[in-house]
Design an enzyme around this catalytic site. Structure first.
Site, PDB file in Angstrom:
ATOM      1  N   ARG A  64       6.500 -14.012   9.240  1.00 40.64           N
ATOM      2  CA  ARG A  64       7.038 -12.677   9.015  1.00 40.64           C
ATOM      3  C   ARG A  64       8.435 -12.565   9.613  1.00 40.64           C
ATOM      4  NH1 ARG A  64       3.476  -8.244  11.747  1.00 40.64           N
ATOM      5  NH2 ARG A  64       5.231  -6.950  11.134  1.00 40.64           N
ATOM      6  N   GLU A 121       0.872  -1.178   0.000  1.00 41.65           N
ATOM      7  CA  GLU A 121       0.000   0.000   0.000  1.00 41.65           C
ATOM      8  C   GLU A 121       0.910   1.229   0.000  1.00 41.65           C
ATOM      9  OE1 GLU A 121      -3.671   2.016   2.519  1.00 41.65           O
ATOM     10  OE2 GLU A 121      -2.580   0.324   3.349  1.00 41.65           O
ATOM     11  N   LYS A 164       4.750   2.504  11.097  1.00 42.44           N
ATOM     12  CA  LYS A 164       4.808   3.802  10.410  1.00 42.44           C
ATOM     13  C   LYS A 164       4.442   4.938  11.356  1.00 42.44           C
ATOM     14  CE  LYS A 164       3.556   1.614   6.067  1.00 42.44           C
ATOM     15  NZ  LYS A 164       2.414   1.277   5.208  1.00 42.44           N
TER      16      LYS A 164
END
Length: 706
Positions: free
Chosen positions: A343, A81, A353
């Site tokens: 992950r 994204e 973020k």
């Protein structure tokens, strides 16, 4: 008769050593005895050893075999994204998706999941493409979810016509109650909203009303008609049920109990309707859950590889594709197949973020305001479960004036590419080679289990990668001038060819000037010789110089009257000077050789004192109290030997990565006894100095005294 003599006594350690030697000798003899004939042995020795392809081993091989169809092509995608900069976790996602496709002769798309216009910016699109190329991958196609907006809308209407979606006008509180969320951690019975039973015609009219501006953000949402309305009696097992019926009921119960199938949103009205690629055409935008799987199908993706956070979403992924006949029911034979790998978690890093933004921009926190629950850290493959009401998609605006009880925290770093961060742009600027990152990912392995590791493991991988792939140079971080008083003022000696790497002649060699005036590192001198473990320069003490035939001995020194620091050392040099117990690095002053090269060297340390910065108090600003004041140490007067210019001209280093688009100017080298460094291209220090960033320290730095 001669007197008998006793055999000499042998220590236990010596006996064990001899036993090991004997065993090794016996094993060698047995190996020779069992060796094949000479021709066969020579044939085997000359046969090249095939490198192991990590994508054709273990879990990844199993994923390929699940869907392997003769003659079919593997087609993957990396779907970020574009609402922020990629981080080290994304290096795994990129490597897995592109590497898997390449190993099986397929291709990989870079697809921007640009369905949330409020958060997307051009700088993120540009940076993401740069990072993919920097890691050495070339997308088969660069696509955008917005490319499919018209088709996605058509399919949304088709879903309505098939009776598999409906328009809901419930408030957020009503939605939570319908999902059984009573508050305080309690859950009750689930039930669909009152609009669930609308006719196809009504839903179609309402959905078109959303499209045409009839409703504002949060007033209407198109939901998929999944399993929220499923009642417990529908899957209760009866004694008379056959084995097949029991299996079907078990499947139904699993679907009904999965929150990913509780009538998730497909389309919502957003506050910010302007899209960077489609302008003001749309008032409604599709959610991740609706868009992702459909775009996979439209692009011909065979393997949708993502992290384990998406495993609970796999049933919803398949449900929608099957509902639109884009995938065979209960089969991966046609359409995309989703599989999830663990992950990458690197302890000691901040990847959120939101938190990185606080470090970059600073923060103003109202201590008197009630503490709101913090949003979860972003998942690696951009799962964003978009706000169904369209409210929180808009970024929070900075306050124009601070609240009365506010705590203002200044920025902790300079930008998103600050080398103390673990964004990919920051790692690139620090000088970390992309090949080292890919090796780090693959060495940890790709399985269902998460790869949890520490930053020192990453450092070790980078260090090993650089050890034999970059040249070596003399670099003095904090110089002290040394005058060799027994040499004439104009003394210049060119040392014999000095190799850039003693173990790799291909890197070449260069000549170093040796003159009356030298510079050594401040750490290599002490004004008193009180430590028996210190083997470098001190008054009356000798030390060797790297590459120089004779040692030097300190005869005196002077101090700066303002700072009290040692300013200059007087020493003597020659064959009569007693040998020292160590050798130190140095740089000579020679105008004829343009030596030394002036530089500003930056050494980076962990940004936080703790190894677990994610556990700090980020809600009320307590994280700032744990910031490491020594996370950046700058040496503005660093000096490099003149061989640097040759190294710079012959870059990039490592040579193996010269084909990577973003690596054309990458200049890395090992500063002898100081660490591995990289030139910070495009950045100029005071007085036009070259700026070099330390990538990672040397192993020998740890605990070294002499």
């Amino acid at each position: 008769m001669a007197e008998a003599t006793e055999p000499p006594k042998v220590s236990k350690r010596a006996a064990e050593k001899e036993a090991k030697k004997a065993a090794a000798k016996a094993a060698k003899a047995a190996s020779k005895a069992n060796a094949p004939s000479a021709p066969n042995a020579a044939s085997k020795a000359s046969a090249p050893v095939e490198p192991v392809d990590p994508f054709k081993q273990g879990w990844l091989r199993g994923v390929y075999n699940e869907k392997a169809v003769p003659g079919s092509e593997v087609h993957t995608r990396f779907p970020p994204e574009p609402n922020g900069y990629l981080h080290i976790g994304h290096a795994k996602a990129i490597t897995v998706n592109f590497g898997f496709a390449k190993s099986y002769g397929g291709v990989c798309n870079l697809r921007f999941d640009d369905t949330n216009p409020s958060k997307e910016e051009e700088r993120y699109f540009t940076s993401i493409q740069e990072m993919v190329r920097w890691l050495g991958f070339q997308p088969h196609r660069v696509t955008y979810s917005s490319d499919q907006f018209d088709r996605l809308y058509e399919l949304a209407e088709e879903l309505v016509r098939r009776g598999k979606s409906y328009v809901c006008h419930c408030t957020p509180e009503q939605v939570k109650r319908g999902r059984g969320q009573l508050g305080g951690g309690e859950f009750g019975a689930r039930a669909a909203c009152v609009h669930w039973g609308r006719s196809v015609e009504e839903n179609l009219a309402e959905f078109r009303g959303m499209r045409d501006g009839k409703y504002g953000p949060g007033e209407a949402v198109l939901r998929m008609k999944q399993f929220l309305a499923t009642k417990p009696e529908e899957y209760e097992v009866d004694e008379t049920d056959s084995v097949e019926v029991k299996k079907e009921k078990e499947k139904l119960k699993a679907a009904a109990d999965n929150p990913a199938l509780w009538d998730c949103a497909a389309y919502r009205v957003t506050k910010n309707r302007h899209h960077h690629r489609t302008g003001d055409k749309w008032r409604i935008y599709p959610t991740y859950e609706f868009t992702h799987c459909i775009c996979d199908a439209l692009e011909g993706i065979t393997h949708s590889l993502c992290t384990v956070e998406f495993e609970t979403l796999r049933p919803a992924y398949n449900w929608l594709l099957e509902a639109l006949d884009m995938k065979a029911p209960s089969s991966d034979g046609t359409g995309p197949m989703q599989r999830e790998y663990g992950r990458l978690n690197v302890e000691g890093t901040i990847l959120s973020k939101r938190r990185i933004a606080m470090l970059v921009e600073g923060a103003t926190i109202d201590a008197s305001a009630p503490t709101a629950p913090e949003p979860p850290t972003e998942d690696l493959d951009s799962l964003t479960l978009n706000n169904e009401e369209g409210d929180s998609s808009a970024p929070t605006k900075p306050q124009t004036s601070a609240p009365t009880n506010a705590r203002t925290i200044p920025p902790a770093v300079t930008a998103w590419d600050d080398p103390r961060l673990f964004t990919l742009v920051a790692l690139r600027r620090r000088g970390v080679p992309p090949g080292a990152l890919k090796k780090f990912v693959l060495d940890l392995g790709v399985t269902k289990a998460s790869a949890n590791t520490m930053t020192h493991s990453l450092d070790a991988c980078i260090r090993t990668y650089l050890e034999r792939s970059v040249p070596r140079l003399l670099l003095v971080l904090d110089p002290i001038k040394v005058t060799l008083t027994n040499l004439p003022d104009d003394y210049v000696e060119e040392l014999p060819e000095v190799p850039f790497d003693p173990k790799d002649p291909a890197k070449g060699s260069h000549r170093l000037p040796f003159t009356r005036t030298l510079y050594i590192d401040r750490d290599d001198f002490r004004d008193t010789d009180a430590d028996a473990e210190f083997f470098r320069l001190a008054p009356g003490k000798s030390v060797g110089l790297l590459y120089v035939p004779h040692p030097i001995r300190c005869t005196s020194f002077t101090r700066d009257p303002n700072t009290g620091k040692v300013a200059e050392i007087a020493a003597e040099y020659g064959p009569d000077v007693p040998a020292g117990k160590a050798r130190i690095h140095w740089v000579a002053e020679s105008a004829a050789h343009s030596s030394p090269v002036k530089a500003e060297a930056r050494v980076f340390n962990p940004l936080f004192k703790t190894l677990k910065p994610n556990e700090l108090d980020w809600k009320s600003g307590g994280y700032a109290d744990d910031l490491n004041p020594d996370s950046l140490i700058t040496y503005p007067e660093a000096l490099m030997e003149c061989g640097f210019e040759q190294v710079r001209e012959r870059g990039p280093w490592p040579k193996a990565e010269a084909g990577a688009e973003m690596e054309e100017k990458a200049v890395r080298f090992q500063g002898l006894r100081t660490g591995f460094f990289a030139v910070d291209e495009g950045v100029e220090g005071p007085g036009g100095r070259v700026v070099v960033n330390r990538i990672v320290s040397l192993r020998e730095d740890v605990g070294r005294k002499g």
